[in-house]
Design a protein around this motif. Sequence first.
Motif, short mmCIF file in Angstrom:
data_model
loop_
_atom_site.label_atom_id
_atom_site.label_comp_id
_atom_site.label_asym_id
_atom_site.label_seq_id
_atom_site.Cartn_x
_atom_site.Cartn_y
_atom_site.Cartn_z
N LYS A 206 0.83 -1.20 0.00
CA LYS A 206 0.00 0.00 0.00
C LYS A 206 0.87 1.25 0.00
O LYS A 206 0.59 2.21 -0.74
CB LYS A 206 -0.91 -0.01 1.23
N LEU A 210 0.80 4.09 -2.98
CA LEU A 210 0.42 5.47 -2.66
C LEU A 210 1.44 6.49 -3.17
O LEU A 210 1.10 7.65 -3.42
CB LEU A 210 0.24 5.64 -1.15
N ARG A 214 -2.11 9.62 -8.49
CA ARG A 214 -3.06 9.31 -9.54
C ARG A 214 -2.37 8.98 -10.87
O ARG A 214 -3.02 8.88 -11.91
CB ARG A 214 -4.03 10.49 -9.74
N CYS A 387 -14.50 -0.60 5.65
CA CYS A 387 -13.40 0.13 5.02
C CYS A 387 -12.12 0.15 5.85
O CYS A 387 -11.05 0.45 5.32
CB CYS A 387 -13.83 1.58 4.74
N SER A 509 -8.61 -0.97 -0.54
CA SER A 509 -7.85 0.28 -0.42
C SER A 509 -7.86 1.13 -1.68
O SER A 509 -7.68 2.34 -1.60
CB SER A 509 -6.40 -0.03 -0.04
N PHE A 510 -8.03 0.48 -2.85
CA PHE A 510 -7.89 1.20 -4.11
C PHE A 510 -8.97 0.78 -5.11
O PHE A 510 -9.50 -0.33 -5.05
CB PHE A 510 -6.51 0.94 -4.75
N LYS A 542 -6.99 5.96 -4.49
CA LYS A 542 -7.21 5.64 -3.08
C LYS A 542 -8.70 5.76 -2.75
O LYS A 542 -9.36 6.72 -3.13
CB LYS A 542 -6.39 6.57 -2.19
N ARG A 543 -9.22 4.76 -2.03
CA ARG A 543 -10.62 4.77 -1.65
C ARG A 543 -10.79 5.34 -0.24
O ARG A 543 -9.93 5.19 0.61
CB ARG A 543 -11.19 3.36 -1.70
#
Length: 543
Positions: A206, A210, A214, A387, A509-510, A542-543
């Motif tokens: 993760k 990150l 984007r 989540c 997570s994504f 990223k969510r």
Amino acid sequence: MAVASVEEERPPALRQEPASSALLVAAGLLLLLLGLWWLLGRRRALQGLPPGPKPWPLVGNFAYALVPNLLGFKRLMSVITTGLVPRGMEISTSTTSRPMSAHLILTSLGKTYGSVFSLFVGSRPLIVLSDFEAVHDALVNQAEVFSDRPSMPIVAIITKKKGVVFAPYGPVWRKQRKFSHSTLRHFGLGKHSLEPKIIEEFQYVKGEILKHGRAAFNPFPIIGNAVANVICSMALGRRFNYSDVGFKTLLSLMSRALEICLNSRIILVNICPWLYYLPFGPFRELRQIELDITTFLKKIIAQHRESLDAQNPQDFIDMYLLHADEEKKTNSESSFDEDYLFFIIAELFIAGTDTTSNTLLWSLLYMSLHPEEQKKVQEEIELVIGCDRPPSLADKARMPFTEATIMEVQRMTVVVPLCIPRMASETTVLQGYTIPKGSVIIPNLWSVHRDPKIWERPDDFYPARFLDENGQLLKKETFIPFGIGKRVCMGEQLAKMELFLMFVSLLQSFTFLYPEDSKKPSMEGRFGLTLAPFPFNIIALKR
């Protein structure tokens, strides 16, 4: 008086021009080759072998391996020289087209010659099993006959006939596999005790993802490092930083070795073993890879030997070394030694890293190309887990669609599409055909998982095929991505744990998107011993 030449003294009827003689010799050789070719095909029928294309003398059905790289027409030349691709298949003569993968060629041959057909590597029969019934009959119903590994020069040279994956079936293999399996279970294989290590490793994944925000990025090294570190935790007692140069090099070398092992020129080693030692091309590259991997892993084994604590073994290597020392006290001929350990560790990395990481990479690719299915998985994750809480293996029973999605990715891709070859340890009858002792057996799992008689719309990505009318998971015996029988993948339980926990963590997570300005990669995959996706970039939101 001048002496007449021998040619002048011959009667006119016996005189021949040199060109005419050469043509006669060439014609004679051609007739001889055609005669041998016909006899080889006739011999197959007389012996009761399965049907298949006629082999060439000496090289069998793999004559094409001698010429395609020189001419650059891999697909076309395979047809011209061997007839391996039946009529109806599109053949490209473009020099830029990729070579047709072996599993696709063999699947097409199965449509022409039947679910059991034969090829020849030199004079040795190679029997291909193309449907579930044939695979099950061989690997389950006649497991004792078809559990051995073929003694093929390329495999013997690289593995020295040691390890638990490629080693011959017999007492030594049984002892080594039994010890390896029980020791890996001691360190968490198939147990919930390994779950925290997988979840911990995802945090590093993760963090790496990150960093890209984007922007599109290449997920291959991140996923490969993570999966390899799970193996490291059991086998080596440690994990490696993703920036570790030696670790990154090892994974790259192993992936490359798997890819070039099925290079058409490398395959020729099975006919002429001395080719392996040629100082150029893939032969030289493969020998150098073998040397580099050996140096890296034997250094780690030596470090374990120096720090070995008999009262507190930390990992698989420690346990193996202690067991080897005990064995030597009572059996000087024991197969347990540091040399055999090296081959087991190498196999654990190859079998445990390349297969699982490729399945996860395929999963990300399919999710990015099928956003509606990705959304369904994420909705199920939110409903069952939420989540914030990390996933647990206990969640699997309540997440049938997520499980079905993972299974559909495995069905579509089958990361070991041709399984690991087997060998007939005795002459037997399979599906009505005579299989001679020593024949190489190729279970075509790709063909099994794309069989239209079993799977509706087999070429479509459709996870719901694994669900019943109530939305519950369907167990199908024809779904065999890890193989079946006595030599089923030893790491099956570990792979299932990693796939579920990593896949759910990633989608929790994504959200993964395929870049709009990027061309969709070929979904045929890049074929070595495993089937990897072609390189692709992906966007992770990223969510």
